[in-house]
Design a protein around this motif. Sequence first.
Motif, short mmCIF file in Angstrom:
data_model
loop_
_atom_site.label_atom_id
_atom_site.label_comp_id
_atom_site.label_asym_id
_atom_site.label_seq_id
_atom_site.Cartn_x
_atom_site.Cartn_y
_atom_site.Cartn_z
N PHE A 151 1.16 -1.57 0.11
CA PHE A 151 -0.30 0.03 0.24
C PHE A 151 0.73 1.38 0.00
CE2 PHE A 151 -2.75 2.95 1.81
CZ PHE A 151 -3.72 3.44 1.47
N ASP A 152 1.96 1.43 0.61
CA ASP A 152 2.54 2.55 0.91
C ASP A 152 3.66 2.50 -0.56
OD1 ASP A 152 1.60 2.75 3.02
OD2 ASP A 152 3.39 1.60 4.83
N TRP A 153 4.46 1.82 -1.21
CA TRP A 153 4.82 1.86 -2.01
C TRP A 153 4.40 1.66 -3.55
CZ3 TRP A 153 9.96 3.92 -2.15
CH2 TRP A 153 10.22 3.98 -0.19
N ALA A 154 3.22 1.50 -3.59
CA ALA A 154 2.54 1.11 -5.29
C ALA A 154 2.92 2.41 -5.79
CB ALA A 154 1.18 0.32 -4.63
N MET A 155 2.11 3.00 -6.13
CA MET A 155 1.98 4.07 -6.59
C MET A 155 3.55 4.81 -6.61
SD MET A 155 0.14 6.77 -8.11
CE MET A 155 -1.40 6.58 -7.24
N THR A 156 4.19 4.88 -6.00
CA THR A 156 6.10 5.41 -6.43
C THR A 156 6.00 4.34 -6.85
OG1 THR A 156 5.87 6.38 -3.88
CG2 THR A 156 8.15 5.56 -5.23
N SER A 157 6.00 3.03 -6.95
CA SER A 157 6.60 2.00 -8.43
C SER A 157 5.87 2.13 -9.68
CB SER A 157 5.76 0.34 -7.60
OG SER A 157 6.77 0.47 -6.75
N ILE A 158 4.71 2.56 -9.46
CA ILE A 158 3.59 2.29 -11.39
C ILE A 158 4.70 3.67 -11.18
CG2 ILE A 158 2.16 1.19 -10.82
CD1 ILE A 158 0.44 3.46 -10.16
N ILE A 159 5.24 4.90 -10.98
CA ILE A 159 5.13 5.74 -11.01
C ILE A 159 7.01 5.81 -11.66
CG2 ILE A 159 6.41 8.23 -10.36
CD1 ILE A 159 4.05 8.77 -8.28
N ILE A 160 7.76 5.24 -11.12
CA ILE A 160 8.98 4.64 -11.51
C ILE A 160 9.20 3.72 -12.49
CG2 ILE A 160 10.79 3.32 -11.06
CD1 ILE A 160 10.97 3.47 -8.05
N ILE A 161 7.96 3.44 -12.98
CA ILE A 161 7.61 2.43 -14.15
C ILE A 161 7.31 3.47 -15.64
CG2 ILE A 161 6.43 1.07 -15.64
CD1 ILE A 161 6.22 -0.58 -12.63
N ASN A 162 6.68 4.67 -14.84
CA ASN A 162 6.23 5.40 -16.36
C ASN A 162 7.01 5.98 -16.10
OD1 ASN A 162 4.50 7.51 -16.57
ND2 ASN A 162 3.15 6.83 -17.17
N ILE A 163 8.52 7.19 -15.48
CA ILE A 163 9.17 7.66 -15.25
C ILE A 163 10.10 6.56 -17.46
CG2 ILE A 163 11.32 9.09 -14.74
CD1 ILE A 163 9.36 9.12 -12.64
N TRP A 164 10.36 5.74 -17.09
CA TRP A 164 11.63 4.44 -17.13
C TRP A 164 11.37 4.51 -18.68
CZ3 TRP A 164 11.63 -0.02 -19.99
CH2 TRP A 164 12.98 -0.31 -20.02
N LYS A 165 9.77 4.41 -18.56
CA LYS A 165 9.20 4.13 -20.25
C LYS A 165 9.08 5.32 -20.76
CE LYS A 165 6.78 2.51 -23.55
NZ LYS A 165 7.16 1.68 -24.96
N GLY A 166 8.53 6.29 -20.54
CA GLY A 166 8.48 8.17 -21.05
C GLY A 166 9.97 8.54 -20.95
#
Length: 280
Positions: A145-160
């Motif tokens: 719960f605490d890190w899930a949003m950070t994780s998907i933000i990292i994925i989006n940044i790496w991809k985009g």
Amino acid sequence: MRKVIDYWFIIPVIGIISATVLFPLSYGFWASFYRDTARGTPIDFVGLANYFRALSSGNFYRTVLRTFYYTGACLFVKTLIGLGAALLLNQQFKGKGIMRGIIIIPWTMPLFVVAIMWYGIFEWRGPANTALKFLGLPIINWFGFDWAMTSIIIINIWKGFPFYFMGFLAGLQSIPRDLYEAAEIDGASTWQSFRNVTLPGLRPVLLTILMLSTIWTFSEFVTIFLTTRGGPGHATQTMSILVYETAFGAFELNYALTLSILILPFFFVLIYFTVKLLTR
């Protein structure tokens, strides 16, 4: 007579726009006033009931705010990384061509491949936690719960971020060198040249990139769905996930259309101000 002929030439364009843009929007808006759809035809007219239901839902507002946070964080970091990489790789040094090729690899990868790859990286015993353990740091439940949003933000940044890099690099190469030479003659520092020459020169590129990336990031679905499915709880539930769950989880297609219609004004305002700024 000439004006009549001109109108005949634009009729096909109007027809194409109506068929590909206006008709789907009109159908979605019309169907949002009904409770259900049977065989493609909305049934059980309820008027504004779907809109009142959405606007009185606390989860709707929380999801909108969560989506704006996700979008804003991704855009901010991608802008910084993309601009920094473009400034670096716009310099003359050996191997810059290879570096430019490597840096755009994330942008060329399919979304589902990126999602599965990062899901493996962020697993409890994946490379991310292995690296943290090696450094003597506590391991992280990346999809908790605490890190899930950070994780998907990292994925989006790496991809985009390579998209930002390519746009900024093209913009930098279009700025005349004479402007930098004139600034140097006038005694401008590196920061002053960047602020008064580079940033104004990148303004059209920056506005275009931000508009496109805002639309893409705000509506991002694949990576979020494949990694967290909007969870745990509602920690990563963005508007795209909410609309999907409403339409295909709860089978409330018309209410899902209502949710979609409610966020359209944001995109209209974004496009309007971006075009207005570009035409100045």
